[in-house]
Design a protein around this motif. Sequence first.
Motif: not given
Length: 233
Positions: A68-81, A110-114, A197-203
């Motif tokens: 949806x027009x948002x470039x996302x780059x998530x790196x080295x993610x750790x998920x806990x829980x 780490x992230x990069x968003x644009x 709404x943000x969760x539905x776009x980003x996650x």
Amino acid sequence: MKSFVVCLAISVLGVVQGVNITPCKQDDTACLKASAQAAVPILAAGIPNMGISVMDPMHVDRVKTVEAGLAMDFRNTNVKGLKNCKVLMLTRHPHRTDLDLKCSVTMDGDYTLGGKLLIMPIEGSGKYTIKIRGIVVKIQLDVDEKARDGGTYWVVKDWKHTTTVEKGVHFKFRNLFQGNKQLSDAIHEFANQNWRDIFQEVAPPIVKVIVGRIVSETTKLFDHVPIEELVIR
């Protein structure tokens, strides 16, 4: 995120690594739910001699996408829980397993968003944290059976999932707009007020990767344990 988690695919009923998990009849939903719940922390901790990796914490190298027009780059993610996920429901059918999990997880890396976050311009690169409270993951596994080595084993042919968040999501992106505090505060206020709404776009892309990892790791159990040791027919 399933549950993740979590365990998932777990018609996990039998004896795993010396840990007793009660075998259940296919139509005994109470037994199935309790047995799957008992399996969650076992699977989240990993079972090395079955090739099942540790899932709490889970490490995700990279998720890069444009939505949806948002470039996302998530790196080295750790998920806990994920080890604390709750099994809401587990049902078995001849060629399908349905699993509903409710989890609360924290992702950081780490992230990069644009681009645009809904209607707001956003750009930045740095550290991020996303806290998700009460995510319900519904996983459907399409399962077949295969005879091998004198036994019959489950084979997962395909899977799909849906997610909803019941309680909330909190976003924190450090170094937005090259550290401009005023713009960063405005974006965070907007994102955390409009978290659904943000969760539905980003996650969705990163959540899909996490759920996929959970499914692929936990279904390794099926490669090692025949159906006869998992269910009462």
